[in-house]
Design a protein around this motif. Structure first.
Motif: not given
Length: 255
Positions: A184-194, A238-242, A244-251
Motif C-alpha cells: 500500500q505504501l509503495s503505491r505512493r511512490l513514483p512509477p519509476s520506483l515501483r 498514523a502509519l495505517r492512515v498513510l 490508506g488502511c485506517p482499519f488495518l490491525n496488528g501493526l
C-alpha cells in the motif's frame, strides 16, 4: 520528500537519534590509531562521554594533555536494522577536544551517565574500560540526501526520536508480517520506483523511510505523517492512515 505533509526530523534530531542507535564508534585521535568506543553519551554541558579501553585513557592522561585536550573526531555509523544491500543509513562526525576523566572521578561520572541512560558498557568502567570527555566543537551528518552541519547549541537543545529504541522491532515486524501494508505504501511512490524491492528503512515521529532496492541503484524515500506523533498508539494509527488502511490491525510489533 514524497507524499509528506509534515517536516522530517531536524539535522540536530537526526544526530541525536544516530548517537543513541549506534552500538560502537570510531574515535580518531591525532597521531594515533583509531579506537573503538563502546559508549558515547552527550551530556547537557556539551561533553560527549566516551568509554574506551583503559590503555587508551592512560596514554592520554598527562597533566598537559588533561588541561588542553587532544584534537579528536568521533565517527558514528547508523546501520539499518534490517539486512539491506547497503546497510549504512547515515554517518555522523563529532569533532572536539578530548580529555581523560581522572581515575578519582570515574565512578561518579559513570553514575551520572547511568542516571541519564543505563548503558551496559558502564559496568566495565574501572576494570577494562575508562571514560573520556570529548568537548564538542562541531558536528556533521551525511546520508543519501547529502551532508549537513549542525551547531553544538542546536544539538544540545534537540532530543533523540522517542521511538529510537523500538524502531528495530517495528521495522522487522513490518518487513516480515505486513507485506500488504508495504504494498500500500509503495503505491505512493513514483512509477519509476515501483519496480524495485521496497523495504522499510526507518520510522520516526514524523514518518517512515523506505529503501527501494532497484536493479542498478537504491533509492531512499520519506513518506510523512499528517501530524507529528508522540506515542505508540498514534504512531500505529498514523502509519495505517498513510498506507490508506485506517482499519488495518496488528501493526504493533510483538515484544
Amino acid at each position: 520528500m514524497l507524499g509528506a505533509t509534515t517536516t522530517g526530523p531536524s539535522t540536530a534530531e537526526r544526530v541525536r537519534s544516530a548517537c543513541m542507535r549506534a552500538d560502537n564508534a570510531n574515535l580518531a585521535i591525532d597521531g594515533r590509531d583509531p579506537v573503538i568506543t563502546s559508549l558515547h553519551h552527550l551530556r547537557p554541558n556539551g561533553e560527549m562521554i566516551l568509554a574506551v579501553p583503559t590503555d587508551t585513557h592512560d596514554d592520554t592522561d598527562t597533566p598537559h594533555r588533561s588541561r588542553t585536550g587532544l584534537p579528536a573526531v568521533l565517527e558514528l555509523t547508523d546501520h539499518a536494522p534490517l539486512a539491506l544491500r547497503e546497510p549504512v543509513r547515515s554517518l555522523v562526525w563529532l569533532r572536539g577536544d578530548l580529555r581523560p576523566v581522572p581515575a578519582s572521578l570515574l565512578r561518579p561520572m559513570a553514575a551520572a551517565v547511568a542516571a541519564e541512560h543505563p548503558y551496559p558498557a558502564l559496568l566495565d568502567v574501572g576494570h577494562t574500560t575508562s571514560l573520556m570527555r570529548l568537548t564538542l566543537g562541531s558536528a556533521v551528518v551525511a546520508d543519501s540526501s547529502g551532508a549537513a552541519p549542525v551547531d553544538v547549541e542546536s544539538l544540545l537543545a534537540a532530543e533523540p526520536d522517542p521511538f529510537w529504541e523500538m524502531e528495530t522491532s517495528w521495522l522487522e515486524h513490518l518487513d516480515s508480517d505486513h507485506p500488504d501494508l508495504l504494498a500500500q505504501l509503495s503505491r505512493r511512490l513514483p512509477p519509476s520506483l515501483r519496480q524495485g524491492r521496497v523495504r522499510p528503512l526507518g520510522i520516526d515521529r514524523y514518518g517512515i523511510r523506505l529503501r527501494i532496492e532497484g536493479e542498478h541503484a537504491d533509492n531512499d524515500v520519506r513518506l510523512g505523517f499528517t501530524t507529528r506523533v508522540d506515542d505508540v498508539v498514534s504512531l500505529g494509527r498514523a502509519l495505517r492512515v498513510l498506507a490508506g488502511c485506517p482499519f488495518l490491525n496488528g501493526l504493533r510489533a510483538r515484544g
